[in-house]
Motif scaffolding. Structure first.
Motif, PDB file in Angstrom:
ATOM      1  N   ALA A 131      35.798  38.542  41.736  1.00  0.00           N
ATOM      2  CA  ALA A 131      37.010  39.014  41.048  1.00  0.00           C
ATOM      3  C   ALA A 131      38.238  38.275  41.559  1.00  0.00           C
ATOM      4  O   ALA A 131      39.350  38.791  41.509  1.00  0.00           O
ATOM      5  CB  ALA A 131      37.160  40.520  41.245  1.00  0.00           C
ATOM      6  N   ASN A 154      31.898  43.034  42.031  1.00  0.00           N
ATOM      7  CA  ASN A 154      32.537  42.424  43.201  1.00  0.00           C
ATOM      8  C   ASN A 154      32.203  43.218  44.445  1.00  0.00           C
ATOM      9  O   ASN A 154      31.865  44.391  44.382  1.00  0.00           O
ATOM     10  CB  ASN A 154      34.056  42.372  42.989  1.00  0.00           C
ATOM     11  CG  ASN A 154      34.734  41.405  43.926  1.00  0.00           C
ATOM     12  OD1 ASN A 154      34.234  40.292  44.126  1.00  0.00           O
ATOM     13  ND2 ASN A 154      35.835  41.798  44.512  1.00  0.00           N
ATOM     14  N   ALA A 219      29.949  28.591  39.283  1.00  0.00           N
ATOM     15  CA  ALA A 219      31.222  27.877  39.485  1.00  0.00           C
ATOM     16  C   ALA A 219      31.143  26.980  40.713  1.00  0.00           C
ATOM     17  O   ALA A 219      31.836  25.966  40.793  1.00  0.00           O
ATOM     18  CB  ALA A 219      32.361  28.880  39.638  1.00  0.00           C
TER      19      ALA A 219
HETATM   20  P1  NAP Z   1      38.798  33.646  45.746  1.00  0.00           P
HETATM   21  O1  NAP Z   1      40.022  33.872  44.912  1.00  0.00           O
HETATM   22  O2  NAP Z   1      38.916  33.644  47.227  1.00  0.00           O
HETATM   23  O3  NAP Z   1      37.730  34.781  45.338  1.00  0.00           O
HETATM   24  C1  NAP Z   1      36.478  34.832  45.915  1.00  0.00           C
HETATM   25  C2  NAP Z   1      35.649  35.978  45.298  1.00  0.00           C
HETATM   26  O4  NAP Z   1      34.335  35.898  45.840  1.00  0.00           O
HETATM   27  C3  NAP Z   1      36.175  37.376  45.617  1.00  0.00           C
HETATM   28  O5  NAP Z   1      35.899  38.209  44.523  1.00  0.00           O
HETATM   29  C4  NAP Z   1      35.371  37.773  46.849  1.00  0.00           C
HETATM   30  O6  NAP Z   1      35.121  39.161  46.956  1.00  0.00           O
HETATM   31  C5  NAP Z   1      34.046  37.097  46.558  1.00  0.00           C
HETATM   32  N1  NAP Z   1      33.349  36.749  47.786  1.00  0.00           N
HETATM   33  C6  NAP Z   1      33.806  35.967  48.806  1.00  0.00           C
HETATM   34  N2  NAP Z   1      32.878  35.843  49.755  1.00  0.00           N
HETATM   35  C7  NAP Z   1      31.806  36.584  49.353  1.00  0.00           C
HETATM   36  C8  NAP Z   1      30.536  36.866  49.931  1.00  0.00           C
HETATM   37  N3  NAP Z   1      30.163  36.350  51.105  1.00  0.00           N
HETATM   38  N4  NAP Z   1      29.690  37.667  49.244  1.00  0.00           N
HETATM   39  C9  NAP Z   1      30.057  38.192  48.066  1.00  0.00           C
HETATM   40  N5  NAP Z   1      31.250  37.972  47.454  1.00  0.00           N
HETATM   41  C10 NAP Z   1      32.109  37.165  48.100  1.00  0.00           C
HETATM   42  O7  NAP Z   1      38.071  32.285  45.370  1.00  0.00           O
HETATM   43  P2  NAP Z   1      38.179  31.483  43.990  1.00  0.00           P
HETATM   44  O8  NAP Z   1      39.347  30.580  44.037  1.00  0.00           O
HETATM   45  O9  NAP Z   1      38.063  32.443  42.856  1.00  0.00           O
HETATM   46  O10 NAP Z   1      36.891  30.508  44.041  1.00  0.00           O
HETATM   47  C11 NAP Z   1      35.560  30.992  43.898  1.00  0.00           C
HETATM   48  C12 NAP Z   1      34.600  29.810  43.871  1.00  0.00           C
HETATM   49  O11 NAP Z   1      34.768  29.067  42.667  1.00  0.00           O
HETATM   50  C13 NAP Z   1      34.790  28.801  45.014  1.00  0.00           C
HETATM   51  O12 NAP Z   1      33.532  28.504  45.574  1.00  0.00           O
HETATM   52  C14 NAP Z   1      35.345  27.560  44.338  1.00  0.00           C
HETATM   53  O13 NAP Z   1      34.958  26.364  44.969  1.00  0.00           O
HETATM   54  C15 NAP Z   1      34.720  27.679  42.961  1.00  0.00           C
HETATM   55  N6  NAP Z   1      35.468  26.912  41.934  1.00  0.00           N
HETATM   56  C16 NAP Z   1      34.812  25.937  41.251  1.00  0.00           C
HETATM   57  C17 NAP Z   1      35.477  25.213  40.276  1.00  0.00           C
HETATM   58  C18 NAP Z   1      34.756  24.135  39.500  1.00  0.00           C
HETATM   59  O14 NAP Z   1      35.415  23.340  38.851  1.00  0.00           O
HETATM   60  N7  NAP Z   1      33.436  24.097  39.521  1.00  0.00           N
HETATM   61  C19 NAP Z   1      36.816  25.498  39.971  1.00  0.00           C
HETATM   62  C20 NAP Z   1      37.453  26.513  40.693  1.00  0.00           C
HETATM   63  C21 NAP Z   1      36.765  27.219  41.677  1.00  0.00           C
HETATM   64  P3  NAP Z   1      36.148  40.187  47.658  1.00  0.00           P
HETATM   65  O15 NAP Z   1      37.224  40.447  46.640  1.00  0.00           O
HETATM   66  O16 NAP Z   1      35.324  41.388  47.949  1.00  0.00           O
HETATM   67  O17 NAP Z   1      36.666  39.476  48.897  1.00  0.00           O
END
Ligand code: NAP
Length: 273
Positions: A131, A154, A219
């Protein structure tokens, strides 16, 4: 060839040295005969406002924003698109004469990656794992292409409920919230947690959940290798979109915002393959 007229584009983040974005965007500029160059800029968090002012002063055409600055860019732009506003995260900025326009192309990138994989989204039940900013951007873009219902699961249910409330504010319907431990049935599952960035990470769903009748989108991407989720889905013959396809198409959308024309997607793809 860099000339006196070469336009500047950049990736602003920390760290940035591993990024595939310069290869991807510069390949398109060459293929499309456009006089731009894309560079990586390592910016400390407390220097972000100064770096942004500097890029404006240098008359750059725009820039991408990556970790840890996506959220901090929000108050630094003059206009926001809906994905950036709802997700609270900017990944692309266009510098105009009147100021900065902030966008989030991550969700649109995932939609295009699904289209490439012939995964139909319209009317489907979707389970979104996570989320955070990326999950929110994907949720907005999936809402715009008319998915049937969206389950947000989440670790922190409060954060999932907060995202549901923000999405409801955009008029999106069919939103349900779950804890990551109790997964509902769904036709399309998206991993928008960071699980999979390390080889030893558990896959974000129980392995038995990865089965025929579902499609999976990750992602997370790891240059040169597959995430455990993508690997398992492929082993089981389940439709899957890997994070590098989302990376490609979020870049395609950014490129279009900066240049106003369709980029050479094949050149961009080859540059990151
Ligand atoms: P973010 O804002 O920090 O959000 C992370 C989410 O993952 C939160 O909902 C968090 O839950 C959850 N989470 C974190 N660690 C976890 C764990 N160990 N187990 C279960 N849930 C966990 O991060 P974001 O910017 O959305 O990025 C998420 C991912 O997308 C990253 O890996 C990033 O590299 C990837 N991404 C890829 C692209 C692409 O082009 N392919 C583009 C953008 C992002 P809580 O709320 O409970 O902390």
């Amino acid at each position: 060839m860099i000339s006196g007229k070469t336009g500047l584009l950049a990736l602003v983040g920390q760290p940035v040295g591993h990024s595939l974005s310069p290869a991807m965007h510069n390949a398109a500029f060459v293929a499309d005969g456009l006089d731009f160059v894309y560079v990586c800029l390592d910016v400390d968090p407390d220097e972000l406002p100064a770096a942004v002012k500097g890029l404006e002063a240098l008359k750059a055409r725009g820039f991408n924003v990556t970790m840890p600055h996506k959220r901090a860019m929000i108050p630094l732009v003059d206009e926001l698109d809906e994905e950036a506003r709802v997700s609270g995260a900017v990944n692309t900025v266009v510098i105009e004469d009147f100021g900065l326009r902030g966008f989030n192309t991550d969700g649109g990138g995932m939609v295009m990656a699904c289209q490439e994989a012939s995964i139909e989204l319209s009317g489907k039940s979707v389970l979104l794992l996570g989320a955070g900013g990326t999950a929110a951007a994907i949720a907005v873009a999936f809402g715009n292409v008319g998915i049937g219902e969206l389950h947000i699961a989440n670790r922190s249910v409060e954060r999932a409920a907060h995202l549901r409330d923000k999405l409801q504010g955009t008029g999106m319907k069919g939103l349900l919230v779950h804890h990551l431990d109790v997964l509902p049935d769904a036709e399309i599952v998206i991993n928008a947690t960071p699980l999979g960035m390390n080889e030893e990470d558990p896959i974000p769903v129980p392995p038995a959940y990865v089965r025929e009748g579902r499609a999976f989108c990750d992602a997370v991407y790891r240059p040169g290798t597959q995430t455990p989720l993508v690997r398992l889905a492929r082993e089981r013959g389940v439709p899957v979109v890997a994070g590098d396809r989302m990376l490609l198409y979020q870049g395609v959308l950014a490129q279009k915002l900066w240049t106003g024309r369709e980029p050479n997607v094949k050149a961009m793809d080859q540059a990151i393959s």
